[in-house]
Design a protein around this motif. Structure first.
Motif, PDB file in Angstrom:
ATOM      1  N   LEU A 157      33.852  19.232   0.310  1.00  0.00           N
ATOM      2  CA  LEU A 157      33.902  20.888   0.159  1.00  0.00           C
ATOM      3  C   LEU A 157      36.054  21.129   0.177  1.00  0.00           C
ATOM      4  CD1 LEU A 157      32.798  23.780  -0.119  1.00  0.00           C
ATOM      5  CD2 LEU A 157      32.893  23.987   1.815  1.00  0.00           C
ATOM      6  N   ALA A 158      36.885  22.168  -0.409  1.00  0.00           N
ATOM      7  CA  ALA A 158      38.110  22.664  -0.370  1.00  0.00           C
ATOM      8  C   ALA A 158      38.479  24.036  -0.635  1.00  0.00           C
ATOM      9  CB  ALA A 158      39.134  21.345  -1.000  1.00  0.00           C
ATOM     10  N   VAL A 159      39.735  24.527   0.018  1.00  0.00           N
ATOM     11  CA  VAL A 159      39.793  25.422  -0.806  1.00  0.00           C
ATOM     12  C   VAL A 159      41.599  25.363  -1.717  1.00  0.00           C
ATOM     13  CG1 VAL A 159      39.885  28.597  -0.702  1.00  0.00           C
ATOM     14  CG2 VAL A 159      38.111  26.795   0.866  1.00  0.00           C
ATOM     15  N   GLY A 193      50.624  25.120 -10.002  1.00  0.00           N
ATOM     16  CA  GLY A 193      49.213  24.666  -9.532  1.00  0.00           C
ATOM     17  C   GLY A 193      48.391  24.265  -8.512  1.00  0.00           C
ATOM     18  N   ALA A 194      47.802  23.608  -8.712  1.00  0.00           N
ATOM     19  CA  ALA A 194      46.723  24.216  -6.984  1.00  0.00           C
ATOM     20  C   ALA A 194      47.077  23.264  -5.725  1.00  0.00           C
ATOM     21  CB  ALA A 194      45.026  23.319  -7.062  1.00  0.00           C
ATOM     22  N   TRP A 251      40.155  27.163 -14.597  1.00  0.00           N
ATOM     23  CA  TRP A 251      39.873  26.296 -14.071  1.00  0.00           C
ATOM     24  C   TRP A 251      38.177  25.382 -14.606  1.00  0.00           C
ATOM     25  CZ3 TRP A 251      44.022  24.289 -10.794  1.00  0.00           C
ATOM     26  CH2 TRP A 251      44.572  25.269 -10.879  1.00  0.00           C
ATOM     27  N   PHE A 252      39.121  24.092 -14.410  1.00  0.00           N
ATOM     28  CA  PHE A 252      37.605  23.404 -14.515  1.00  0.00           C
ATOM     29  C   PHE A 252      36.940  21.890 -13.587  1.00  0.00           C
ATOM     30  CE2 PHE A 252      40.893  22.172 -17.856  1.00  0.00           C
ATOM     31  CZ  PHE A 252      40.485  20.602 -17.693  1.00  0.00           C
ATOM     32  N   GLY A 253      36.112  21.333 -13.945  1.00  0.00           N
ATOM     33  CA  GLY A 253      35.907  20.254 -12.438  1.00  0.00           C
ATOM     34  C   GLY A 253      35.404  19.484 -13.917  1.00  0.00           C
ATOM     35  N   TYR A 254      35.805  17.646 -13.488  1.00  0.00           N
ATOM     36  CA  TYR A 254      35.874  16.456 -14.440  1.00  0.00           C
ATOM     37  C   TYR A 254      35.921  16.082 -13.302  1.00  0.00           C
ATOM     38  CZ  TYR A 254      40.341  15.669 -14.322  1.00  0.00           C
ATOM     39  OH  TYR A 254      41.708  15.587 -14.111  1.00  0.00           O
ATOM     40  N   GLY A 255      34.799  14.400 -13.895  1.00  0.00           N
ATOM     41  CA  GLY A 255      34.369  13.256 -12.827  1.00  0.00           C
ATOM     42  C   GLY A 255      35.079  13.758 -11.710  1.00  0.00           C
ATOM     43  N   THR A 256      36.063  13.134 -10.554  1.00  0.00           N
ATOM     44  CA  THR A 256      35.845  13.808  -8.977  1.00  0.00           C
ATOM     45  C   THR A 256      37.148  14.675  -9.346  1.00  0.00           C
ATOM     46  OG1 THR A 256      37.223  11.463  -8.959  1.00  0.00           O
ATOM     47  CG2 THR A 256      35.360  11.509  -8.545  1.00  0.00           C
ATOM     48  N   ASP A 257      37.506  15.542 -10.489  1.00  0.00           N
ATOM     49  CA  ASP A 257      38.980  15.917 -10.018  1.00  0.00           C
ATOM     50  C   ASP A 257      38.612  16.932 -10.280  1.00  0.00           C
ATOM     51  OD1 ASP A 257      41.388  16.473  -9.706  1.00  0.00           O
ATOM     52  OD2 ASP A 257      41.883  14.136  -9.897  1.00  0.00           O
ATOM     53  N   ILE A 258      39.894  17.943 -10.731  1.00  0.00           N
ATOM     54  CA  ILE A 258      40.373  19.678 -10.979  1.00  0.00           C
ATOM     55  C   ILE A 258      41.038  19.463 -11.922  1.00  0.00           C
ATOM     56  CG2 ILE A 258      38.425  20.574  -9.603  1.00  0.00           C
ATOM     57  CD1 ILE A 258      41.283  21.067  -8.131  1.00  0.00           C
ATOM     58  N   GLY A 259      40.922  20.324 -12.801  1.00  0.00           N
ATOM     59  CA  GLY A 259      42.160  20.850 -13.552  1.00  0.00           C
ATOM     60  C   GLY A 259      42.042  21.876 -14.212  1.00  0.00           C
ATOM     61  N   GLN A 267      44.433  18.085 -10.014  1.00  0.00           N
ATOM     62  CA  GLN A 267      44.947  18.390  -8.977  1.00  0.00           C
ATOM     63  C   GLN A 267      44.230  18.735  -7.314  1.00  0.00           C
ATOM     64  OE1 GLN A 267      47.068  22.367 -10.520  1.00  0.00           O
ATOM     65  NE2 GLN A 267      46.101  21.901 -12.631  1.00  0.00           N
ATOM     66  N   ARG A 268      43.320  18.221  -7.935  1.00  0.00           N
ATOM     67  CA  ARG A 268      42.966  18.328  -6.638  1.00  0.00           C
ATOM     68  C   ARG A 268      43.201  17.879  -4.939  1.00  0.00           C
ATOM     69  NH1 ARG A 268      38.930  12.588  -6.745  1.00  0.00           N
ATOM     70  NH2 ARG A 268      40.437  10.998  -5.848  1.00  0.00           N
ATOM     71  N   GLY A 269      44.317  17.192  -5.424  1.00  0.00           N
ATOM     72  CA  GLY A 269      45.643  16.439  -3.894  1.00  0.00           C
ATOM     73  C   GLY A 269      44.725  15.719  -3.113  1.00  0.00           C
ATOM     74  N   ASP A 270      44.595  15.664  -1.659  1.00  0.00           N
ATOM     75  CA  ASP A 270      43.947  15.160  -0.542  1.00  0.00           C
ATOM     76  C   ASP A 270      42.676  15.716  -0.722  1.00  0.00           C
ATOM     77  OD1 ASP A 270      44.409  12.986   1.112  1.00  0.00           O
ATOM     78  OD2 ASP A 270      45.291  14.044   2.869  1.00  0.00           O
ATOM     79  N   VAL A 271      42.171  15.214  -1.739  1.00  0.00           N
ATOM     80  CA  VAL A 271      40.326  15.685  -1.269  1.00  0.00           C
ATOM     81  C   VAL A 271      39.599  14.052  -1.976  1.00  0.00           C
ATOM     82  CG1 VAL A 271      38.413  17.107  -1.459  1.00  0.00           C
ATOM     83  CG2 VAL A 271      40.534  18.058  -1.229  1.00  0.00           C
TER      84      VAL A 271
END
Length: 656
Positions: A191-193, A200-201, A136-144, A159-163
């Motif tokens: 912050l999100a779990v 997916g996430a 898993w990796f973070g990029y910009g304002t999202d995750i992939g 894949q950040r969803g409603d965050v």
């Protein structure tokens, strides 16, 4: 050649001259180490426990540096522009690295340090975590995510969803190998779990955190999310949140300014802070609220503040035996610091004994062992005594602590001099070793030691025998003789060291070319104190003068004279043992009506070959009788290496 006129000689006035208490306190563990890193920055670090290696990314240089646990560089991987996040596979076979400026994640084999694969991900990856085999990796304002388990790599973005993550480098990520299927992400105060057990996430819960957070982590029981900055009580601290709903939990107080947090496999917590004047790394046991151990970095830079912790540059060894931290100083020098046994308390062990004591009489030594968590009563402490007869230490009977950590023991020192009592606590499962010592001055008799020839004056080059005499001692009959010639260019040297003969004597010969301090040294033994005596032998200078330009020699009375024509300039060439800056004193006298009268004196420098030539102007008339001599004057001839020495008078007269 220097010239001097008899008629105008100026008379020169010449002045002729001839026991302490040592309290032991616990310090850093002996295995702690620090090693400078060949990097310009540190973006992330990960520890491979299987191979005992530390991987550090250097975004500024586009490289990954691999070291052992002591910080020795084992490999460097280059050509990785902007490399930042690092993550270790579950089997410790691969390290994944986010090459941000290339939009790729590369895989490095840990057995060979070689790049095994490179995966384009369609974004600029930052932080990395491996959860259930997926990267898993973070990029910009999202995750992939990147899945390499199949025949072809599979990338999923957005894949950040409603965050509402806010930032540019990508969210911070956290997970724990003991908590499958869970990923934590946070950025810009959000912050999100996530549940990532499926493809997916799936957002499990979301909340808020401080915007100054530099790092996240998840506890190995899966119950809490920790942030590098957050409440307790709205001060400086490590924030803690329930992993179920992100409600606030009890955090950890920490110094300003918090910038790192990492959780060990046993639940211990290491927090870091950017602190010039306070501790930098703070370690808490799983159920503790106060730090069990704190580390304060030294100052290796050029400002008043000490080195500081790089943001997020903390990592645990998988077995929780070490914490690794990277510090940086004001010169931008980065250092990997290996902190051993970080969850063990550092006890303090103090030892107190009399400052002075008599040999062969009983004395009492006391002390105390203290710790944040008291050590059990009856704990055995090792005791050693070190003295001149036991320089490597002699073990004494162990002593046990009382209920309050105090202890005491008695001893009868058999040897005098400096006697050290050292007490060692070996440590236990929750306490690091500690030691303390106290030095006692134990009485000894004065040894009789003499040295001959003090104050005597010798001709230049004479071989003089100096003899030391040693009186009664206990075991040691060895004396050392040293010669220290005057002058900074010749150091003190050992002439001889040996046992004295049956008469108590030891001799050595010195060639007296300079004033010389000769010292005799007796090192002492268990019953007689050390002693040093000095004898100074004085050496004359070597002086000779040659006369030239005369036409004959002859006697006037019983004295030999050099005869010069009245218009001939006499030349006097003086040779003297040379020393830097040395001058000879040229003294002139004239004979008149049966007596000699000073016409003056003057100093002339010696050449490096020790020679000085002086020409006197001819008087232009006959019947004049004169004499000259060259001298070395201690303290006035440019140095104090020899003793005052006068050369022989040279007599001369002028005729038609």
């Amino acid at each position: 050649m220097r010239r001097r006129s008899i008629a105008t000689a100026t008379a020169l006035a010449v002045v002729l001259g001839s026991a302490a208490l040592v309290a032991g306190v616990a310090g850093p563990a002996a295995a702690d180490s620090a090693r400078i890193l060949p990097v310009k920055s540190v973006g992330d670090m990960v520890v491979d426990g299987a191979h005992q290696r530390v991987y550090l990314s250097d975004p500024a240089s586009g490289q990954i540096v691999v070291t052992d646990y002591a910080g020795t560089v084992k490999a460097t991987l280059t050509g990785l522009p902007g490399v930042k996040g690092l993550a270790l596979s579950a089997d410790s076979g691969q390290v994944y690295a986010a090459v941000k400026d290339a939009g790729r994640i590369v895989s490095v084999e840990t057995a060979t340090y070689t790049q095994s694969a490179s995966y384009p991900v369609g974004a600029a990856p930052g932080d990395l975590e491996v959860v259930d085999g997926r990267v898993w990796f973070g990029y910009g304002t999202d995750i992939g995510s990147l899945d390499v388990s199949g025949a072809e790599p599979v990338v999923h973005l957005a894949q950040r969803g409603d965050v509402g993550f806010f930032g540019s480098d990508g969210p911070f990520l956290a997970s724990d190998p003991a908590v499958p299927g869970v990923l934590v992400a946070g950025e810009g105060g959000d912050l999100a779990v996530y549940d990532v057990s499926a493809d997916g996430a799936e957002l499990r819960t979301k909340g808020s955190m401080d915007t100054s957070v530099k790092q996240l982590d998840l506890t190995p029981d899966g119950s809490r999310v920790l942030t590098s900055w957050g409440d307790p009580d709205f001060g400086y601290g490590i924030g803690a949140y329930s992993a179920t709903d992100l409600s606030k939990a009890a955090g950890y107080a920490i110094d300003a300014y918090p910038n790192a947090v990492r959780v060990a496999s046993d639940g211990s917590v290491a927090g870091g802070s950017f602190s010039w004047y306070e501790p930098d790394v703070h370690v808490y046991r799983p159920a503790g609220t106060a730090p069990v151990r704190q580390y304060d970095f030294p100052n290796t830079g050029d400002s008043s503040g000490a080195d500081t912790l790089v943001d997020g540059a903390l990592a645990w060894a998988p077995d929780a035996s070490r914490v690794f931290a990277v510090s940086v100083n004001t010169r931008e020098v980065f250092t990997l610091r290996t902190l051993t046994d970080p969850t063990k308390e550092l006890p303090a062990l103090t030892v107190s004994a009399p400052a002075k004591a008599e040999r062969a009489k009983k004395l009492t030594v006391t002390g105390r062992l203290t710790a944040q968590t008291p050590v059990a009563a009856g704990t055995a402490l090792k005791v050693t005594r070190t003295d001149v007869e036991s320089p490597r230490g002699r073990a004494l009977a162990a002593v046990r602590t009382g209920a309050d950590g105090t202890f005491s023991f008695t001893d009868t020192p058999p040897a005098g001099g400096k006697v050290t009592y050292r007490v060692l606590y070996p440590g236990d499962a929750t306490h690091a070793p500690a030691s303390g010592a106290d030095v006692v001055t134990v009485s000894r008799k004065a040894a009789a030691l003499t040295l001959n020839n003090n104050g005597k004056l010798y001709a230049y080059g004479k071989h003089v025998t100096f003899t030391a005499h040693l009186g009664t001692t206990y075991k040691n009959r060895t004396v050392a003789l040293y010669a220290d010639p005057f002058g900074s260019d010749k150091p003190r040297k050992l002439l001889k060291t040996a046992k004295v003969n049956s008469s108590g004597n030891l001799s050595a010969t010195v060639e007296m070319t300079r004033d010389t301090d000769v010292t005799a040294v007796f090192a002492g033994d268990g019953r007689y104190a050390a002693r040093t005596v000095k004898a100074t032998g004085y050496a004359q200078a070597r002086i000779s003068t040659a006369v030239s330009k005369h036409y004959r020699t002859g006697r006037i009375g019983s004295t030999t004279y050099y005869y010069f024509h009245k218009n001939t300039d006499p030349l006097f060439t003086t040779t003297m043992n040379y020393y830097s800056g040395r001058k000879q004193r040229f003294q002139l006298q004239v004979y008149y009506r049966g007596s000699w009268y000073d016409s003056g004196s003057e100093y002339f420098a010696l050449a490096s070959n020790g020679r000085s030539g002086v020409t006197l102007e001819a008087p232009g008339r006959s019947g004049i009788r004169a004499r000259m001599r060259s001298s070395y004057i201690d303290g006035s001839s440019g140095d104090t290496v020899n003793s005052t020495t006068h050369g022989a008078w040279k007599y001369f007269t002028f005729t038609r």
